[in-house]
Enzyme design. Structure first.
Site: not given
Length: 587
Positions: A113-114, A153, A208, A393-394
């Protein structure tokens, strides 16, 4: 790609003779970026350039954008196919025929995540220490030009798992919760694998808000229980973290008392370690997803990870004051420099924030290391029958372009780590500089297994790149942020187009930090924009056209439901088994 924009001109406007690809260091399978080097020509688009200049004027003075090319030169670049390309394509087709499928291997999927590209093998920050991300990279193939389907997300994860881009599903934002309102039950990758005989298990953040797993799944609608055999609730951290002191705008004061096992990711890793030990016990293959939440806020990790990065030594990304002067209003609205950036600057916490992020990445690296230890402890026969895929996710801004966090269409927000280990196909320690996005996960895994790719799935099959990272590639990476806002990336340029038609264009060969928006410069840049625009969605689903009074599964009851539009015309709804959304009425 595959020869596009490969024409370079000398000072007299004459074409330069380029080295063959196999003589360029960055095409070497063992090539690793050097943060201190200055790279100006493709294919070294991704490696980190030198310390950025302090202003756009200085950047413009140093840029060597071509100015003497004719329209014929540009058209030649846009259609450049050489004999060598054709020969390479023949080799690619032969490789694909030889490596089309594997025999029902296990899948170990690791969503993070992130996580931006501040990990070792990418060379994007000189201080990061991520031995386990680099360890996984050394096992297989890592993409250096990979991008998320969305830069926030919820839609990013919904797109990857379902195979439906945000522009198709209408799921554009974290506010679009739960994602099950947009994606019908049974469409997801794990459901497809379960249907074909895989045991499906997960823990942590996969979709998410999916940390609760099966717990209150019917109420929360954050997972479809029918698509998993096993999805336990994620362990909660001790309560409370005093005052939600997250390490961003305030110090995480509880760090000295915080232990590794106090974080939910520790227990997710523990679950995955146990599951890896069960692979050999099951009659059939396993699909296992281990969702690591760090480095998502709060940056609550033990003090030892902060100690790895002394505050006085922290290097903060440059952020020229005039960086947003040539950005359209919609880009400025996404960045919102008057909010997060103004607050962090006012508090003087730029170094603290970078320290907290690096510390949290280091903790995620620790959790990954535990999973990899268990993976490498598996019997060789089992390890040789397991595909590993790691993705984020990004990306994440830490002050670049006067922005913090995610949800823009610039490089920092879309670029991600993307690592594949495919026994018998990927070679250890290789890098691929071709542009790809996370929509490739669903079709590629299906093709590797010999499974049919469902009709609704969007995205490219990247097997040829996994087998040969230098193969000819015509694909581009596409990222979406909100309704009708898209970015297309190739091996040199990033083209952004917003809902209102305003644009940005960046040349990473001369402007790797995206300081100078070339969209309004005309000439050759109009041709480049037109070419990249072809890869943007032809239509964007308007989520306000969807009828949320019904569930996604029940919205249509047949494959040929005829709907009547306001202007009296009619259209045929899409097959609900493929996509629960419908084609919008004409404007």
């Amino acid at each position: 790609a595959g020869g596009m924009y490969d024409i370079y001109l000398d000072d007299n406007g004459q074409e330069e003779q380029q080295q063959p690809a196999d003589e360029i260091d960055s095409h070497d399978n063992n090539y690793r970026p050097n943060p201190s080097a200055f790279y100006t020509k493709r294919p070294t688009r991704r490696p980190t350039p030198p310390t950025p200049s302090s202003s756009r004027d200085e950047q413009l003075q140093n840029a060597n954008a071509p100015t003497k090319q004719s329209v014929l030169d540009i058209l030649y670049e846009l259609n450049d196919v050489t004999d060598e390309d054709n020969k390479q394509q023949d080799q690619d087709e032969q490789t694909e025929q030889e490596t089309t499928t594997l025999s029902k291997p296990n899948v170990l999927m690791i969503p993070i995540d992130d996580l931006n590209t501040w990990i070792g093998y990418m060379g994007k920050h000189p201080q990061n220490r991520t031995p386990n991300f680099d360890r996984l990279s050394d096992m297989g193939l890592s993409f250096t030009n990979a991008h998320s389907a969305s830069t926030i997300c919820n839609p990013s994860r919904a797109a990857l798992w379902s195979g439906l881009r945000p522009s198709t599903s209408g799921c554009y934002d974290n506010k679009d919760e739960p994602w099950t309102r947009f994606i019908a039950e049974g469409l997801n990758l794990n459901a497809h694998f379960k249907k074909h005989g895989w045991y499906t298990a997960a823990r942590g953040k996969t979709y998410h808000s999916s940390k609760a797993g099966f717990y209150k799944a019917e109420e929360k609608k954050t997972v479809y229980p029918s698509e998993w055999h096993e999805y336990p609730k994620t362990e909660k951290k001790p309560k409370p973290i005093p005052g939600y002191l997250d390490g961003f705008t305030q110090d995480f004061e509880n760090a000295p008392n915080y232990r590794d096992e106090d974080d939910p990711d520790y227990h997710t890793a523990e679950f995955c370690v146990e599951q890896l030990g069960k692979f050999s016990e099951r009659d059939g293959p396993t699909f296992l997803a281990c969702g690591i939440i760090k480095p998502h806020l709060p940056w609550a990790v033990p003090q030892k990870y902060y100690d790895m990065y002394p505050l006085s030594e922290i290097e903060v990304p440059a952020a020229p004051e005039d960086d947003l002067d040539d950005v359209p209003k919609m880009g400025w609205d996404l960045a919102q420099p008057h909010k997060e950036d103004a607050n962090v600057t006012k508090l003087g916490r730029q170094r603290n924030a970078v320290q907290g992020y690096l510390a949290s990445v280091a903790y995620a690296d620790f959790c990954l290391g535990r999973i990899l230890d268990a993976y490498e402890a598996m019997p060789k026969s089992e390890r040789d029958n397991t595909i590993v895929v790691l993705w984020s996710d990004h990306g994440y801004h830490l002050g670049q372009k006067k922005h913090w966090k995610k949800a823009t269409l610039w490089e920092e927000s879309s670029e991600i780590p993307f690592i594949w280990v495919v026994p018998g196909l990927t070679s250890p320690g290789t890098l691929c500089h071709r542009p790809v996005d996370t929509m490739s996960v669903y079709p590629t895994l299906c093709k590797l297994m010999g499974l049919p790719v469902p009709d609704h799935v969007e995205g490219a099959d990247i097997r040829q790149l996994l087998g040969n990272p230098h193969s000819k590639w015509d694909g581009k990476a596409l990222s979406t942020m909100g309704y009708a806002n898209h970015a297309v990336v190739d091996e040199r340029y990033r083209y952004i187009r917003y809902e209102d038609g305003t644009e940005e264009l960046y040349d990473h060969d001369t402007d790797p930090f995206e300081y100078t928006n070339l969209a309004g410069y005309g000439g050759m840049y109009n041709l480049i924009k037109s070419n990249l625009a072809r890869f943007m969605p032809k239509a964007d689903m308007k989520k306000w056209d969807l009828d949320f009074s019904q569930t996604c599964n029940d919205r249509y009851d047949s494959a040929d439901t005829v709907k009547l539009c306001g202007d009296g015309t009619s259209f045929v709804a899409r097959n609900p088994k493929s996509n629960c959304d419908f084609t919008p009425c004409p404007e």
